[in-house]
Write a protein that holds these residues in place. Structure first.
Motif, PDB file in Angstrom:
ATOM      1  N   HIS A   1       0.740  -1.338   0.022  1.00 34.67           N
ATOM      2  CA  HIS A   1       0.076   0.042   0.140  1.00 34.67           C
ATOM      3  C   HIS A   1       0.726   1.220   0.025  1.00 34.67           C
ATOM      4  CE1 HIS A   1       0.879   0.928   4.228  1.00 34.67           C
ATOM      5  NE2 HIS A   1       0.629  -0.216   4.540  1.00 34.67           N
ATOM      6  N   LEU A   2       0.168   2.301  -0.338  1.00 36.74           N
ATOM      7  CA  LEU A   2       0.812   3.584  -0.456  1.00 36.74           C
ATOM      8  C   LEU A   2       0.379   4.780   0.595  1.00 36.74           C
ATOM      9  CD1 LEU A   2       1.597   3.733  -4.312  1.00 36.74           C
ATOM     10  CD2 LEU A   2       3.311   3.055  -2.546  1.00 36.74           C
ATOM     11  N   ALA A   3      -0.222   4.048   1.723  1.00 43.23           N
ATOM     12  CA  ALA A   3      -0.935   4.856   2.515  1.00 43.23           C
ATOM     13  C   ALA A   3      -0.327   5.943   3.191  1.00 43.23           C
ATOM     14  CB  ALA A   3      -1.633   4.178   3.703  1.00 43.23           C
ATOM     15  N   PHE A   4       0.902   5.948   3.111  1.00 45.43           N
ATOM     16  CA  PHE A   4       1.877   6.982   3.708  1.00 45.43           C
ATOM     17  C   PHE A   4       2.692   7.726   2.898  1.00 45.43           C
ATOM     18  CE2 PHE A   4       1.646   3.845   7.486  1.00 45.43           C
ATOM     19  CZ  PHE A   4       0.919   4.873   8.354  1.00 45.43           C
ATOM     20  N   GLY A   5       2.378   7.378   1.644  1.00 43.76           N
ATOM     21  CA  GLY A   5       3.044   7.998   0.517  1.00 43.76           C
ATOM     22  C   GLY A   5       4.243   7.352  -0.012  1.00 43.76           C
TER      23      GLY A   5
ATOM     24  N   CYS B   1       5.484  10.240   4.587  1.00 42.21           N
ATOM     25  CA  CYS B   1       5.002  10.696   5.794  1.00 42.21           C
ATOM     26  C   CYS B   1       6.352  10.770   6.785  1.00 42.21           C
ATOM     27  CB  CYS B   1       3.862  10.021   6.331  1.00 42.21           C
ATOM     28  SG  CYS B   1       3.147  10.390   7.903  1.00 42.21           S
ATOM     29  N   PRO B   2       6.842  11.556   7.475  1.00 42.06           N
ATOM     30  CA  PRO B   2       7.791  11.430   8.288  1.00 42.06           C
ATOM     31  C   PRO B   2       7.358  10.770   9.738  1.00 42.06           C
ATOM     32  CG  PRO B   2       7.274  13.752   8.314  1.00 42.06           C
ATOM     33  CD  PRO B   2       6.395  13.025   7.074  1.00 42.06           C
ATOM     34  N   GLY B   3       6.003  10.927   9.746  1.00 37.64           N
ATOM     35  CA  GLY B   3       5.332  10.164  11.249  1.00 37.64           C
ATOM     36  C   GLY B   3       4.831   8.878  10.992  1.00 37.64           C
ATOM     37  N   ALA B   4       5.198   8.324   9.814  1.00 35.35           N
ATOM     38  CA  ALA B   4       4.748   7.061   9.694  1.00 35.35           C
ATOM     39  C   ALA B   4       4.866   6.124  10.714  1.00 35.35           C
ATOM     40  CB  ALA B   4       5.228   6.295   8.314  1.00 35.35           C
ATOM     41  N   GLY B   5       5.761   5.944  11.300  1.00 34.78           N
ATOM     42  CA  GLY B   5       6.295   5.039  12.570  1.00 34.78           C
ATOM     43  C   GLY B   5       5.410   5.344  13.804  1.00 34.78           C
ATOM     44  N   VAL B   6       5.021   6.598  14.049  1.00 29.81           N
ATOM     45  CA  VAL B   6       4.349   6.828  15.355  1.00 29.81           C
ATOM     46  C   VAL B   6       2.888   6.580  14.853  1.00 29.81           C
ATOM     47  CG1 VAL B   6       3.412   8.907  16.347  1.00 29.81           C
ATOM     48  CG2 VAL B   6       5.986   8.571  16.065  1.00 29.81           C
ATOM     49  N   ALA B   7       2.518   7.043  13.641  1.00 31.33           N
ATOM     50  CA  ALA B   7       1.058   6.540  13.361  1.00 31.33           C
ATOM     51  C   ALA B   7       0.840   5.183  13.232  1.00 31.33           C
ATOM     52  CB  ALA B   7       0.771   7.216  11.807  1.00 31.33           C
ATOM     53  N   ARG B   8       1.749   4.386  12.828  1.00 33.97           N
ATOM     54  CA  ARG B   8       1.476   2.842  12.788  1.00 33.97           C
ATOM     55  C   ARG B   8       1.315   2.492  14.270  1.00 33.97           C
ATOM     56  NH1 ARG B   8       5.193   2.373   8.238  1.00 33.97           N
ATOM     57  NH2 ARG B   8       4.036   1.040   6.520  1.00 33.97           N
ATOM     58  N   MET B   9       2.161   2.819  15.303  1.00 35.12           N
ATOM     59  CA  MET B   9       2.064   2.504  16.603  1.00 35.12           C
ATOM     60  C   MET B   9       0.652   3.008  16.964  1.00 35.12           C
ATOM     61  SD  MET B   9       2.185   4.127  19.704  1.00 35.12           S
ATOM     62  CE  MET B   9       3.358   5.733  19.433  1.00 35.12           C
ATOM     63  N   GLU B  10       0.294   3.960  16.791  1.00 36.47           N
ATOM     64  CA  GLU B  10      -0.940   4.464  17.426  1.00 36.47           C
ATOM     65  C   GLU B  10      -2.084   3.690  17.008  1.00 36.47           C
ATOM     66  OE1 GLU B  10      -2.084   8.706  17.784  1.00 36.47           O
ATOM     67  OE2 GLU B  10      -0.089   9.255  16.966  1.00 36.47           O
ATOM     68  N   LEU B  11      -2.059   3.172  15.426  1.00 39.00           N
ATOM     69  CA  LEU B  11      -3.149   2.412  15.067  1.00 39.00           C
ATOM     70  C   LEU B  11      -3.037   1.111  15.669  1.00 39.00           C
ATOM     71  CD1 LEU B  11      -2.643   3.067  11.285  1.00 39.00           C
ATOM     72  CD2 LEU B  11      -4.475   3.996  12.777  1.00 39.00           C
ATOM     73  N   GLN B  12      -1.942   0.501  15.791  1.00 41.45           N
ATOM     74  CA  GLN B  12      -1.837  -0.728  16.522  1.00 41.45           C
ATOM     75  C   GLN B  12      -2.319  -0.649  18.142  1.00 41.45           C
ATOM     76  OE1 GLN B  12       2.331  -1.814  16.324  1.00 41.45           O
ATOM     77  NE2 GLN B  12       2.209  -1.747  14.136  1.00 41.45           N
ATOM     78  N   VAL B  13      -2.183   0.344  18.821  1.00 37.33           N
ATOM     79  CA  VAL B  13      -2.426   0.587  20.044  1.00 37.33           C
ATOM     80  C   VAL B  13      -3.991   0.620  19.825  1.00 37.33           C
ATOM     81  CG1 VAL B  13      -2.668   2.097  22.126  1.00 37.33           C
ATOM     82  CG2 VAL B  13      -0.342   1.498  20.909  1.00 37.33           C
ATOM     83  N   ALA B  14      -4.581   1.706  19.194  1.00 39.08           N
ATOM     84  CA  ALA B  14      -5.902   1.947  19.091  1.00 39.08           C
ATOM     85  C   ALA B  14      -6.772   0.621  18.816  1.00 39.08           C
ATOM     86  CB  ALA B  14      -6.275   2.838  18.076  1.00 39.08           C
ATOM     87  N   PHE B  15      -6.501  -0.167  17.621  1.00 38.56           N
ATOM     88  CA  PHE B  15      -7.320  -1.336  17.426  1.00 38.56           C
ATOM     89  C   PHE B  15      -6.959  -2.512  18.701  1.00 38.56           C
ATOM     90  CE2 PHE B  15      -5.961  -0.246  13.080  1.00 38.56           C
ATOM     91  CZ  PHE B  15      -7.116   0.561  12.745  1.00 38.56           C
ATOM     92  N   GLY B  16      -5.789  -2.543  19.057  1.00 32.96           N
ATOM     93  CA  GLY B  16      -5.313  -3.785  19.899  1.00 32.96           C
ATOM     94  C   GLY B  16      -5.959  -3.461  21.432  1.00 32.96           C
ATOM     95  N   GLN B  17      -5.892  -2.116  21.958  1.00 30.93           N
ATOM     96  CA  GLN B  17      -6.890  -1.950  23.155  1.00 30.93           C
ATOM     97  C   GLN B  17      -8.245  -2.241  23.226  1.00 30.93           C
ATOM     98  OE1 GLN B  17      -4.917  -1.597  26.131  1.00 30.93           O
ATOM     99  NE2 GLN B  17      -3.305  -2.057  24.589  1.00 30.93           N
ATOM    100  N   LEU B  18      -8.797  -1.893  22.015  1.00 30.13           N
ATOM    101  CA  LEU B  18     -10.233  -2.071  22.091  1.00 30.13           C
ATOM    102  C   LEU B  18     -10.471  -3.714  21.865  1.00 30.13           C
ATOM    103  CD1 LEU B  18     -11.534   0.590  19.546  1.00 30.13           C
ATOM    104  CD2 LEU B  18     -12.257   0.467  21.990  1.00 30.13           C
ATOM    105  N   ALA B  19      -9.711  -4.032  21.125  1.00 28.26           N
ATOM    106  CA  ALA B  19      -9.947  -5.932  20.927  1.00 28.26           C
ATOM    107  C   ALA B  19      -9.793  -6.319  22.335  1.00 28.26           C
ATOM    108  CB  ALA B  19      -9.060  -6.106  19.825  1.00 28.26           C
ATOM    109  N   ARG B  20      -8.815  -5.950  23.229  1.00 30.89           N
ATOM    110  CA  ARG B  20      -8.489  -6.467  24.257  1.00 30.89           C
ATOM    111  C   ARG B  20      -9.576  -6.141  25.393  1.00 30.89           C
ATOM    112  NH1 ARG B  20      -6.109  -5.080  29.124  1.00 30.89           N
ATOM    113  NH2 ARG B  20      -5.607  -2.975  28.334  1.00 30.89           N
ATOM    114  N   ARG B  21     -10.063  -4.998  25.314  1.00 28.11           N
ATOM    115  CA  ARG B  21     -11.035  -4.386  26.366  1.00 28.11           C
ATOM    116  C   ARG B  21     -12.468  -4.755  26.168  1.00 28.11           C
ATOM    117  NH1 ARG B  21      -9.434   0.052  29.706  1.00 28.11           N
ATOM    118  NH2 ARG B  21     -11.536  -0.313  30.395  1.00 28.11           N
ATOM    119  N   LEU B  22     -12.935  -4.555  24.676  1.00 26.84           N
ATOM    120  CA  LEU B  22     -14.144  -4.630  24.357  1.00 26.84           C
ATOM    121  C   LEU B  22     -14.364  -5.592  23.324  1.00 26.84           C
ATOM    122  CD1 LEU B  22     -15.008  -0.751  24.348  1.00 26.84           C
ATOM    123  CD2 LEU B  22     -15.670  -2.354  25.945  1.00 26.84           C
ATOM    124  N   PRO B  23     -14.317  -6.951  23.509  1.00 28.01           N
ATOM    125  CA  PRO B  23     -13.990  -8.020  22.351  1.00 28.01           C
ATOM    126  C   PRO B  23     -15.626  -8.283  21.873  1.00 28.01           C
ATOM    127  CG  PRO B  23     -14.148  -9.011  24.703  1.00 28.01           C
ATOM    128  CD  PRO B  23     -13.864  -7.319  24.960  1.00 28.01           C
TER     129      PRO B  23
END
Length: 402
Positions: free
Chosen positions: A341-345, A351-373
């Motif tokens: 994919h080319l989501a970060f260009g 995108c210089p913030g791609a690493g932080v964005a990936r981490m935020e997405l992983q946390v966002a999805f992962g915490q919801l899946a863990r807390r609210l299955p």
């Protein structure tokens, strides 16, 4: 030039899907002409290989948007008009500004932030679930998480950023706002950053804005207007695409319950699932216009000097020429395909913030899946309303129950 160019931007597809025209264009004319709201035409690029080529071609310039007579997306003021905007620069100045902010967004910095981002995500989930069983996951989670993260990184207080999403929507709108609204957002956001700069000069911290002020004041690597606009770029780019990626990703996961269950049952899929979601439902609805500074070609299509080109990252991940069943969301898709994919260009404006964005997405999805299955959409997917006319695509609200 085609006899009758398509009209840009295209209407969205059903249930948050890409415009149906993208499949037609990729299949027959992956580089084709469109007519923009300004009345000017540009080459619209929808195939994966063609988008990648266009993004990496130094002859396609964002800075040339300011040249007299250059094609324009809209007739009035545009985000690309400002010479101090990082997204509108090329060459040495662009590289200099990227070097100043890149250290704050390295993969190592992203990992160092992961625990704090998880803490913020869990605080938001606690707020979501307190004394209620239904919430707007877009407003109360997908927006709040990136805003709080970028506020801490920049040295702002999240409570002060209530207007951030409103400013962002107006700054990057194509058809959703008027010229006056765009100019007002530019003035208000610049005034906010200028005030924050003054505060940080008086009381420096360990945040990114304090570091940029040091570059401005002690090393003379920034002038004052560059400093303010770098702050705006970080605020806008540091949260807006992540907001859309979280909202779209959650909508797609909950709209495909079997895929949500995969993530709940197999948390080890999280990093891989994030890449598949970025491929299947990237945050950008449309692409940034560039101008050819000399004759070139894209995918065998001649592009003349002075013509506009719009590489559409949103379209590239669904190219049937690149992977099998691209219109299917599959969290177990082979890694080399999920990452296609080319989501970060690509290229100088990656995108210089791609690493932080990936981490935020992983946390966002992962915490919801863990807390609210048992999280599910509170309405049928087709009843979720999508906001078009912006550079990023998001739902107006995302009602859920658990």
């Amino acid at each position: 030039m085609t006899a009758s160019p398509d009209t840009y931007p295209f209407p969205l597809g059903p249930v948050g899907e890409p415009p149906e025209a993208y499949a037609r264009l990729r299949g027959h004319r992956p580089v084709s002409q469109v007519r923009m709201p300004s009345g000017d035409t540009a080459w619209y690029v929808t195939g994966y290989a063609e988008v990648e080529q266009a993004l990496g071609d130094p002859r396609l310039s964002r800075a040339a948007l300011r040249e007299p007579g250059a094609p324009r997306v809209i007739p009035g003021p545009d985000f690309g008009d400002n010479p101090y905007n990082l997204l509108s620069q090329e060459g040495p100045d662009h590289q200099r500004l990227r070097r100043l902010i890149s250290p704050a967004f390295t993969p190592r910095k992203a990992e160092a932030l992961r625990a704090r981002v998880a803490q913020i995500a869990n605080e938001l989930i606690d707020e979501l679930t307190a004394d209620r069983e239904r919430a707007d996951l877009h407003r109360d989670y997908a927006v709040e998480l990136p805003v709080r993260v970028i506020a801490e990184m920049l040295g702002a207080r999240a409570a002060e950023l209530g207007k951030l999403q409103e400013w962002t929507d107006r700054l990057v709108s194509i058809t959703a706002h008027t010229d006056a609204e765009r100019l007002q957002a530019r003035e208000e956001s610049a005034a906010y950053i200028a005030a924050l700069v003054a505060e940080r000069r008086a009381r420096p911290g360990e945040d990114l804005l304090s570091a940029l002020i040091t570059a401005r004041d002690d090393q003379d690597r920034l002038d004052e207007r560059e400093l303010v606009w770098l702050g705006i770029n970080i605020l806008v780019a540091g949260h807006d695409t992540t907001v859309s990626a979280i909202s779209r990703g959650l909508f797609m996961l909950l709209g495909h319950p079997e895929q949500w269950r995969q993530l709940v049952d197999r948390p080890e899929l999280l990093a891989h699932a994030t890449e598949e979601l970025l491929r299947y439902a990237p945050p950008s609805e449309i692409g940034f216009l560039r101008i050819a500074t000399e004759d070139t070609e894209i995918g065998g299509c001649p592009v003349a000097k002075g013509e506009g080109v719009i590489p559409v990252m949103h379209a590239a991940g669904r190219d049937h020429r690149e992977l099998g069943d691209p219109d299917v969301l599959d969290l177990t898709r082979p890694r080399e395909e999920a990452g296609r994919h080319l989501a970060f260009g690509h290229g100088p404006h990656y995108c210089p913030g791609a690493g932080v964005a990936r981490m935020e997405l992983q946390v966002a999805f992962g915490q919801l899946a863990r807390r609210l299955p048992k999280l599910t959409l509170a309405v049928p997917p087709e009843q979720v309303e999508w906001i078009g006319g912006l550079l990023t695509l998001r739902p107006r609200e995302l009602p859920v129950v658990w």
